[in-house]
Design a protein around this motif. Structure first.
Motif, PDB file in Angstrom:
ATOM      1  N   ASP A 185      -1.438   4.065  -9.722  1.00 49.63           N
ATOM      2  CA  ASP A 185      -0.211   4.871  -9.586  1.00 49.63           C
ATOM      3  C   ASP A 185       1.030   4.002  -9.357  1.00 49.63           C
ATOM      4  O   ASP A 185       2.138   4.505  -9.276  1.00 49.63           O
ATOM      5  CB  ASP A 185      -0.347   5.916  -8.471  1.00 49.63           C
ATOM      6  N   ALA A 186       0.850   2.683  -9.273  1.00 51.19           N
ATOM      7  CA  ALA A 186       2.029   1.812  -9.157  1.00 51.19           C
ATOM      8  C   ALA A 186       2.335   1.152 -10.490  1.00 51.19           C
ATOM      9  O   ALA A 186       2.901   0.076 -10.562  1.00 51.19           O
ATOM     10  CB  ALA A 186       1.794   0.761  -8.080  1.00 51.19           C
ATOM     11  N   GLY A 195       0.790  -1.223   0.000  1.00 53.54           N
ATOM     12  CA  GLY A 195       0.000   0.000   0.000  1.00 53.54           C
ATOM     13  C   GLY A 195       0.826   1.277   0.000  1.00 53.54           C
ATOM     14  O   GLY A 195       0.460   2.286   0.617  1.00 53.54           O
ATOM     15  N   LEU A 196       1.973   1.242  -0.674  1.00 57.78           N
ATOM     16  CA  LEU A 196       2.819   2.429  -0.740  1.00 57.78           C
ATOM     17  C   LEU A 196       2.330   3.356  -1.854  1.00 57.78           C
ATOM     18  O   LEU A 196       1.750   2.892  -2.829  1.00 57.78           O
ATOM     19  CB  LEU A 196       4.269   2.024  -1.044  1.00 57.78           C
ATOM     20  N   LEU A 200       6.988   6.017  -4.590  1.00 57.85           N
ATOM     21  CA  LEU A 200       7.830   5.216  -3.713  1.00 57.85           C
ATOM     22  C   LEU A 200       7.757   3.752  -4.116  1.00 57.85           C
ATOM     23  O   LEU A 200       8.755   3.032  -4.105  1.00 57.85           O
ATOM     24  CB  LEU A 200       7.337   5.386  -2.264  1.00 57.85           C
ATOM     25  N   ALA A 201       6.563   3.322  -4.509  1.00 56.56           N
ATOM     26  CA  ALA A 201       6.335   1.909  -4.813  1.00 56.56           C
ATOM     27  C   ALA A 201       7.128   1.459  -6.036  1.00 56.56           C
ATOM     28  O   ALA A 201       7.766   0.405  -6.020  1.00 56.56           O
ATOM     29  CB  ALA A 201       4.852   1.647  -5.027  1.00 56.56           C
ATOM     30  N   LEU A 202       7.109   2.261  -7.129  1.00 56.73           N
ATOM     31  CA  LEU A 202       7.729   1.821  -8.384  1.00 56.73           C
ATOM     32  C   LEU A 202       9.215   1.498  -8.249  1.00 56.73           C
ATOM     33  O   LEU A 202       9.649   0.414  -8.629  1.00 56.73           O
ATOM     34  CB  LEU A 202       7.499   2.862  -9.478  1.00 56.73           C
ATOM     35  N   PRO A 203      10.041   2.422  -7.688  1.00 57.40           N
ATOM     36  CA  PRO A 203      11.473   2.088  -7.541  1.00 57.40           C
ATOM     37  C   PRO A 203      11.677   0.875  -6.643  1.00 57.40           C
ATOM     38  O   PRO A 203      12.545   0.037  -6.910  1.00 57.40           O
ATOM     39  CB  PRO A 203      12.088   3.328  -6.889  1.00 57.40           C
TER      40      PRO A 203
END
Lengths: 512, 348
Positions: free
Chosen positions: B183-184, B107-108, B112-115
């Motif tokens: 958004d991820a 749930g980031l 932040l989630a993608l990298p």
């Protein structure tokens, strides 16, 4: 000799043999004949065309021009086996024996059906024993080949040829693997063979053997027959000049001034690996400003000692000291850090990477240090400069530093390795067979450089199977046999024959 | 007849023979079309048009090339060191799995989630190849066997997860993972066109691998190890450690194919995420002669053949497996061409 007599006596005649490989002419209109009952030496440097000529004779290559006649009959070109059937036998430098079979089986292999065991063996055994006696080739017919010494194996090869009724024997570098005593026995066999009417072609580059055994010498250079002289009317010096086409002065090192002990082995053993002999509790000291020559028949532990000094092998027992300090961690990188320069035995598989350029090979041992690399990034212009430095200082003949090293001759490859080692200003130099397979010009060059390094204070360990080379260069000689070392013999204190006895294993007190 | 090595092949030989190989491949394709009862020239034209004849076709080819660039790079890096990584498929799935887990379970927020997803994928892929390479350097276990078999283990593990813990509760019973939040996902390179940043990342990776191989000490060590491990060891190169580093890079690159497919294209993980990208990567790398920039070109070629053959098949009625035959013949001819640049066939 009258012409009719000569015509009768000729057993082998090569006329105008020419063989080209692309732009290279390996054999250029070579003609000679071999008479009944004579030993002709074929002398020449590596690449002079000796092997090509023999391959043509044996039908492995087809000559572009020229013919081969055996006993007056032309030999069909390009037909392996025709020469064998016509009575020509060859003993190769690398033996072609089946290790797990007996001597008799090896001799019969290919001549008699093996699936009917026992059939005709009695007669064959008697013939082999008769041949053994007649030619002085002592070897037990029922011994397994694997248990035989190198000299005995060579005798089996000769027996094999004789059993097939060869009247012409070709020996390719037959003494390369023998002790001096074994060589003498071989020469005795050749004399007996000649006395019985056989003819021999003796291929070699060792001048003193050539003069000892032959009646006539043929000299090949760059594919041409440049000289044909009666042995009685020539000397080694003239032959050497014919062979290289220039005057030769062998290196004559000045008196050594040994300094401090740089490397010390005490009771060091290494494990045997596969067929390779390990070291058995040896003591060794290498001193600054001294060349220690290690003589011995190949396969007696030279490989293990070389690997130990290279960092590839670690002692399983005993201690190793470098400049007085006990070594605890040991790897090729540690050896380089301790400033041990290593000239490996095999420049093709160990010393260089064939598909790397000269530049890449020149920095192989210091690619990770400045100025060649800083924090992981290579500086190729610095590497190139380092390569150019070696190429220039050590006279490496090449199209340029970006050439792949596989295109260089053995001599130039060795000069690059030598340059790589010496440019690092080593404290200890391990030179394992540094001149094997090189032509005389390159041999002299490499040897002089090693002597110069000694004079500059390096400790040199020279490993060689060529006793002459060891005796020429070494200030101190030691003999290795079955992983043990003889005491130190100062220069000139032992004759080749005495060293030969040590090489054969006599004199060691723990003769176990 | 025997083979004589050529010391210094002429440029005509090094460039002409691969061109000849390509030409021979085209001829085989035309022959196959003829057998299938279609007009050979028209079939070729249809494949070319289907691969690059329109904006849509071209983007489809680029999309298909993206995972192949990653797996092709993974293979080429490993093969350079003579590390025979046949397990890019398993490393790809490991990357895809970690991508989905991080993207859906933590749930980031997107930036932040993608990298983190990418990094996690790389680590997972590297880890999958670490086992086989340690078995090789420590115990001498053949990595061809271990990496190949890991592909099946990984496929079954993914199946289990998709039927169990990772199963999408809203998936109407289909074995698939929950979808990544909007958004991820990797953004499109140009808004409105179906090409995502995975392709950009693939190009960057190729460039990075090329720089690594030619400019760094690690690249030098990898090449030395691959060309002659014995000489490399003698010269003080820590061959075992170099192989481990090579494996980590190779596994990481293969895993990025999984990351890019999930985060850029599919949005979730299914058991049929990869139609054999890991294996096709071997073809891609071999066709490129293991050159990292060449991998980009050969991945585009291979993707083009697949996409083009798909579209041609709909129009001309020639079966799509013509694409597989084409690639196989291209590879065989190319291997032969490479051999013939190094040796000459001599009679007698």
């Amino acid at each position: 000799m009258t012409e009719t007599k000569e015509a009768q006596d000729v057993v082998l005649r090569l006329s105008g043999i020419t063989k080209r490989f692309g732009a290279l002419t390996a054999n250029d209109a070579i003609s000679f004949s071999l008479a009944r009952g004579e030993v002709v030496a074929l002398l020449g440097e590596n690449g002079a065309g000796k092997t090509t000529l023999m391959n043509i004779l044996f039908g492995h290559y087809t000559a572009d021009e020229g013919t081969v006649e055996v006993f007056g009959q032309p030999l069909p070109p390009g037909l392996p086996g025709a020469a064998l059937a016509a009575g020509v036998g060859m003993v190769h430098q690398h033996f072609t024996l089946a290790d797990n079979m007996t001597v008799l089986e090896n001799i019969l292999l290919g001549t008699a059906p093996l699936w009917r065991p026992g059939l005709g063996r009695g007669g064959a055994r008697q013939r082999v024993q008769q041949l053994s006696r007649d030619f002085g080739l002592a070897v037990h017919p029922d011994a397994r080949v694997a248990t035989l010494s190198v000299g005995e194996r060579q005798r089996v090869e000769i027996l094999k040829a004789l059993y097939r009724e060869a009247r012409i024997l070709i020996l390719d570098e037959p003494t390369a693997v023998l002790t001096p005593q074994e060589s003498d026995a071989l020469f005795e066999t050749l004399r007996k063979a000649v006395a019985q009417g056989l003819s021999v072609i003796f291929i070699s580059h060792k001048l003193h053997e050539v003069t000892a055994v032959s009646s006539r010498v043929l000299v090949l250079r760059h594919g041409r027959l440049v000289g044909e002289v009666a042995t009685a009317e020539t000397d080694r010096h003239q032959l050497a000049e014919l062979m290289v086409g220039a005057e030769i002065t062998p290196p004559a090192p000045a008196e050594a001034r040994p300094g401090a002990t740089l490397l010390k082995l005490e009771k060091v053993s290494t494990p045997a690996r596969g067929n390779r002999t390990g070291l058995r509790g040896i003591d060794l000291e290498l001193k600054a400003g001294q060349i220690l020559g290690l003589a011995g028949v190949s396969g007696n532990g030279q490989g293990a000692l070389a690997d130990l000094l290279s960092g590839l092998e670690t002692p399983s027992a005993g201690t190793m000291e470098l400049t007085g300090e006990t070594v605890t961690s040991w790897s090729p990188r540690d050896a380089l850090k301790a400033r041990i320069g290593r000239i490996p035995e095999d420049r093709h598989t160990t010393g260089t990477i064939a598909d790397f350029t000269l530049t890449e090979n020149a920095v192989l041992e210091r690619y990770a240090q400045p100025p060649i690399a800083t924090s992981g990034w290579m500086d190729w212009s610095a590497a190139r400069r380092a390569a150019e430095q070696v190429i220039e200082t050590y006279d490496v003949r090449c199209p340029g530093p970006e050439t792949r090293i596989r295109l260089l001759s053995g001599g130039n490859m060795q000069k690059l390795i030598l340059g790589r080692v010496l440019e690092a200003q080593p404290m200890i130099i391990l030179a394992n067979q540094p001149v094997r397979g090189l032509d005389i010009g390159a041999v002299t060059y490499v040897q002089e450089r090693l002597i110069a390094a000694r004079d500059a204070g390096a400790a040199v360990l020279l490993i060689s199977e060529d006793l002459d080379e060891v005796l020429t260069l070494s200030d101190v000689v030691r003999v290795i046999c079955e992983g043990r070392l003889s005491p130190e013999f100062p220069r000139g204190s032992k004759t080749p024959a005495e060293l030969g006895q040590w090489m054969a294993g006599q004199g060691f007190d723990d003769a176990a | 007849m025997r083979l004589d090595p050529i010391a210094a092949p002429s440029p005509a030989r090094t460039l002409g023979l691969p061109a000849l190989a390509l030409g021979a491949t085209v001829l085989v394709a035309m022959g196959l079309a003829l057998i299938a009862g279609a007009d050979p020239l028209a079939t070729l034209g249809l494949i070319a048009r289907g691969a690059a004849g329109s904006k849509f076709a071209l983007l489809e080819t680029l999309n298909r090339a993206t995972p192949l660039i990653f797996t092709g790079l993974a293979i080429s890096v490993a093969f350079r060191a003579r590390l025979w990584n046949i397990g890019a498929e398993a490393q790809l799935y490991a990357g895809a799995l970690v991508t989905v887990v991080i993207g859906t379970q933590l749930g980031l927020p997107g930036p932040l989630a993608l990298p983190l997803m990418a990094l996690g994928a790389v680590l997972a892929g590297a880890l999958v190849l670490l086992g086989p390479v340690l078995l090789k350097t420590r115990l001498g276990v053949d990595e061809v066997v271990t990496t190949l078999l890991l592909n099946f283990i990984m496929a079954l593990f993914i199946s289990y997860l998709l039927e169990g813990p990772l199963k999408d509760p809203m998936g109407m019973g289909w074995p698939k993972s929950p979808a990544l939040p909007r958004d991820a996902r990797l953004p499109r390179i140009v808004e409105g066109l179906r090409l995502h940043w995975g392709f950009g990342l693939a190009l960057l990776s190729a460039l990075a691998v090329w720089v690594m191989q030619t400019r760094t000490t690690l690249g030098y060590e990898i090449r030395a190890t691959g060309l002659n491990a014995e000489a490399a060891r003698f010269a003080g190169i820590p061959v075992g450690r170099v192989l481990v580093k090579t494996a980590l890079i190779s596994g990481g690159l293969a895993a990025l194919a999984g990351f890019s497919e999930v985060a850029g294209l599919k949005g979730n993980l299914t058991a049929d995420l990869s139609p054999g990208f890991g294996y096709t990567g071997i073809v891609v790398a071999m066709l490129a002669l293991l050159h990292p920039l060449g991998v980009v070109v050969s991945a585009l070629f291979v993707a083009g053949v697949f996409v083009g053959a798909d579209s041609m098949s709909r129009a001309a009625g020639v079966p799509t497996y013509i694409a597989d035959i084409l690639l196989a013949t291209a590879l065989l001819f190319m291997v032969l061409a490479i051999l013939l640049t190094k040796v000459r066939v001599v009679r007698g």
